[in-house]
Design a protein around this motif. Structure first.
Motif, mmCIF file in Angstrom:
data_model
loop_
_atom_site.group_PDB
_atom_site.id
_atom_site.type_symbol
_atom_site.label_atom_id
_atom_site.label_comp_id
_atom_site.label_asym_id
_atom_site.label_seq_id
_atom_site.Cartn_x
_atom_site.Cartn_y
_atom_site.Cartn_z
ATOM 1 N N LYS A 120 0.816 -1.392 0.082
ATOM 2 C CA LYS A 120 -0.166 -0.182 0.081
ATOM 3 C C LYS A 120 0.739 1.379 0.035
ATOM 4 O O LYS A 120 0.449 2.345 0.663
ATOM 5 N N ASP A 122 1.093 3.290 -2.463
ATOM 6 C CA ASP A 122 0.397 4.305 -3.046
ATOM 7 C C ASP A 122 -0.409 4.959 -1.980
ATOM 8 O O ASP A 122 -0.771 6.274 -2.420
ATOM 9 N N PRO A 171 -1.081 -10.097 8.997
ATOM 10 C CA PRO A 171 -2.568 -9.933 9.514
ATOM 11 C C PRO A 171 -3.422 -9.690 8.327
ATOM 12 O O PRO A 171 -3.123 -9.384 7.187
ATOM 13 N N GLY A 173 -6.085 -7.996 5.990
ATOM 14 C CA GLY A 173 -6.283 -6.506 5.779
ATOM 15 C C GLY A 173 -5.116 -5.944 4.888
ATOM 16 O O GLY A 173 -5.024 -4.878 4.469
ATOM 17 N N VAL A 174 -3.877 -6.717 5.023
ATOM 18 C CA VAL A 174 -2.568 -5.895 4.463
ATOM 19 C C VAL A 174 -2.629 -6.053 2.933
ATOM 20 O O VAL A 174 -1.877 -5.314 2.263
ATOM 21 N N GLY A 175 -3.411 -7.012 2.451
ATOM 22 C CA GLY A 175 -3.452 -6.984 0.873
ATOM 23 C C GLY A 175 -2.915 -8.107 0.282
ATOM 24 O O GLY A 175 -2.517 -8.447 -0.702
ATOM 25 N N THR A 191 -11.083 -10.631 -1.678
ATOM 26 C CA THR A 191 -10.281 -9.612 -0.957
ATOM 27 C C THR A 191 -11.469 -8.739 -0.271
ATOM 28 O O THR A 191 -12.551 -8.719 -0.335
ATOM 29 N N GLN A 196 -16.090 -8.943 3.422
ATOM 30 C CA GLN A 196 -15.569 -10.493 3.019
ATOM 31 C C GLN A 196 -16.191 -11.396 4.060
ATOM 32 O O GLN A 196 -16.826 -12.478 3.949
HETATM 33 N N1 LIG Z 1 -4.306 1.629 -1.205
HETATM 34 C C1 LIG Z 1 -4.348 0.188 -1.234
HETATM 35 N N2 LIG Z 1 -5.055 -0.856 -0.820
HETATM 36 C C2 LIG Z 1 -4.972 -2.118 -1.086
HETATM 37 C C3 LIG Z 1 -3.701 -2.617 -1.613
HETATM 38 N N3 LIG Z 1 -3.755 -3.607 -1.509
HETATM 39 C C4 LIG Z 1 -4.819 -4.195 -1.179
HETATM 40 N N4 LIG Z 1 -5.489 -3.089 -0.587
HETATM 41 C C5 LIG Z 1 -6.776 -3.029 0.011
HETATM 42 O O1 LIG Z 1 -6.751 -3.612 1.362
HETATM 43 C C6 LIG Z 1 -7.942 -4.317 1.655
HETATM 44 C C7 LIG Z 1 -7.355 -5.802 2.255
HETATM 45 O O2 LIG Z 1 -6.935 -6.329 0.895
HETATM 46 P P1 LIG Z 1 -7.061 -8.182 1.033
HETATM 47 O O3 LIG Z 1 -6.189 -8.347 -0.204
HETATM 48 O O4 LIG Z 1 -8.307 -8.682 1.221
HETATM 49 O O5 LIG Z 1 -6.035 -8.365 2.222
HETATM 50 P P2 LIG Z 1 -5.716 -9.673 2.993
HETATM 51 O O6 LIG Z 1 -6.691 -9.747 4.164
HETATM 52 O O7 LIG Z 1 -4.248 -9.672 3.463
HETATM 53 O O8 LIG Z 1 -5.881 -10.855 2.102
HETATM 54 C C8 LIG Z 1 -8.818 -4.423 0.333
HETATM 55 O O9 LIG Z 1 -9.698 -3.389 0.675
HETATM 56 C C9 LIG Z 1 -7.823 -3.907 -0.789
HETATM 57 O O10 LIG Z 1 -8.441 -3.400 -1.758
HETATM 58 C C10 LIG Z 1 -2.774 -1.401 -2.155
HETATM 59 O O11 LIG Z 1 -1.672 -1.675 -2.785
HETATM 60 N N5 LIG Z 1 -3.048 -0.279 -1.967
#
Ligand SMILES: Nc1nc2c(ncn2[C@@H]2O[C@H](COP(=O)(O)OP(=O)(O)O)[C@@H](O)[C@H]2O)c(=O)[nH]1
Ligand SMILES: [Mg+2]
Ligand SMILES: [Zn+2]
Length: 297
Positions: A120, A122, A171, A173-175, A191, A196
Motif C-alpha cells: 500500500k 500508493d 495480518p 487486511g494488509v493485501g 479480497t 468479506q
Molecule cells: N491503497 C491500497 N489498498 C490496497 C492495496 N492492496 C490491497 N488493498 C486493499 O486492502 C484491503 C484488504 O485487502 P486483502 O487483499 O483482502 O487483504 P488480506 O486480508 O491480506 O488478504 C482491500 O480493501 C484492498 O483493496 C494497495 O496496494 N493499496
C-alpha cells in the motif's frame, strides 16, 4: 506408486497434484496411529483406488507414504516451504513490529528464506515507513515496498517467486489476496477484509491451499493472523533466530551466553554502540522471558 504434492485438504480429503493431474486422496489409517497428519506441501506417494474413474475431474487415490519434510510450519500447517513473505501495510492496518519479529523467528527456525513486504505504498508517505525499511535491511532482511493495487514493484517480487514454494503471512487486511490476484491474473481470490467476513457463509469455510503459479512455483495464501505464539522454541535456541546476533556467537565471555544478563556479553556491548538495534533486542528479551515462563509451568 505415483509421487505428488498435497495442495489442499478439505474435510478429511487431500488433493494431490502429480504431473498436472489432481487426485482426491484419503490417507492410510496408520498415519493417524503414528500421529502423523499429512499437511499441505507434503510430498507423498499415492496409489490409485479407482482405476476406471479417469473421466472425473478428480481421480481417487490413497496416500501410502509421506516423504521426509524439509521443514514445516504449525500455523498454517504446511510443509516443504522454500520462502516466506511477511507482509504488512504501510497504512492500515498499521505495522505491528512485535508480530513481524515473531513471524521472523518462526521462519528462521524452519530455515525458510524470509522476505518482508510492505504494501500500500500508493497510500502512504515514505517518511512514515522509511525507518522500518532501514532497520530491517540493516538487520539483514530484504524489504520490498510495493503496491498490489497500483501494481508498483510487482515484477521484482515475481522474480523471487519463480519456481519456489512461498508462504504469504501477515495480518488480515494488509493485501495478501490482492497481491496474489495481481501476481496471478485470473486467480480472483476474495479480497476486502470485513465485508468479506459477512459474505462468508457456512459454505465458504476458509481452507489453506497451495496455488500453482504460471511462472512456476506455488504460493500459499493464509487467512491472516493477528497474533502468533512462539511454539516449539526453547529459550536457549531463541538467540539463533535473531540473525544480527549470530556474528557475536562465541565471542561473549561466557560460553553459551544468553545475551540477557551476563557480564562481558558482546551482544549487549553492540547494543550500547547501537550496532544492535534496541527494539530488536527488546523483542528478544521479551520473548526470552516468555519462553522461560512457559518452561517453569
Ligand atoms: N491503497 C491500497 N489498498 C490496497 C492495496 N492492496 C490491497 N488493498 C486493499 O486492502 C484491503 C484488504 O485487502 P486483502 O487483499 O483482502 O487483504 P488480506 O486480508 O491480506 O488478504 C482491500 O480493501 C484492498 O483493496 C494497495 O496496494 N493499496
Ligand atoms: Mg486474504
Ligand atoms: Zn552474550
Amino acid at each position: 506408486m505415483i509421487q505428488g504434492t498435497i495442495i489442499k485438504g478439505i474435510a478429511g480429503f487431500y488433493y494431490v497434484e502429480a504431473n498436472q493431474v489432481i487426485y482426491e486422496c484419503k490417507a492410510r489409517g496408520k498415519f493417524r496411529q503414528d500421529n502423523i497428519i499429512p499437511v499441505i506441501g507434503d510430498n507423498v506417494l499415492i496409489t490409485l483406488a479407482l482405476e476406471e474413474n479417469s473421466g472425473d475431474k478428480y481421480r481417487i487415490a490413497v496416500i501410502e507414504e509421506i516423504l521426509d519434510r524439509k521443514n514445516s510450519l504449525i500455523r498454517p500447517a504446511v510443509a516443504n516451504i522454500d520462502q516466506a513473505i511477511v507482509m504488512f501495510s504501510v497504512t492500515y492496518p498499521e505495522i505491528h513490529l512485535d508480530l513481524l519479529d515473531r513471524f521472523l523467528i518462526m521462519i528462521e527456525k524452519e530455515n525458510i528464506k524470509p522476505y518482508i513486504v510492505l504494501n500500500k505504498i500508493d497510500d502512504g508517505k515514505e517518511e512514515d515507513y522509511r525507518n522500518i525499511v532501514e532497520s530491517y535491511t540493516y538487520v539483514g532482511y530484504e524489504v520490498l515496498c510495493l503496491s498490489a493495487k497500483k501494481e508498483v514493484n510487482i515484477e521484482i517480487l515475481k522474480e523471487k517467486l519463480k519456481g519456489q514454494t512461498t508462504v504469504f503471512a501477515g495480518p488480515s487486511g494488509v493485501g495478501k489476496s490482492t497481491l496474489l490476484n495481481t501476481i496471478e491474473k485470473g486467480l480472483s481470490l476474495e479480497t476486502g477484509g470485513m465485508s468479506q467476513k459477512i459474505k462468508r457463509g457456512k459454505h465458504t469455510t476458509r481452507h489453506v491451499e497451495l496455488i500453482p503459479l504460471s511462472i512456476g512455483g506455488f504460493v500459499l495464501d493464509t487467512p491472516g493472523f493477528t497474533s502468533l505464539q512462539l511454539e516449539g522454541i526453547d529459550k536457549d535456541e531463541l538467540k539463533h533466530y535473531f540473525r544480527e546476533f549470530i556474528r557475536f556467537e562465541g565471542l561473549c565471555r561466557f560460553k553459551g551466553c544468553s545475551h540477557t544478563h551476563e557480564p562481558g556479553c558482546m551482544v549487549k556491548q553492540a547494543l550500547d554502540t547501537r550496532e544492535i538495534l534496541k527494539p530488536r533486542y527488546d523483542s528478544y528479551i521479551t520473548y526470552y522471558n516468555q519462553l522461560q515462563d512457559i518452561r517453569r509451568w
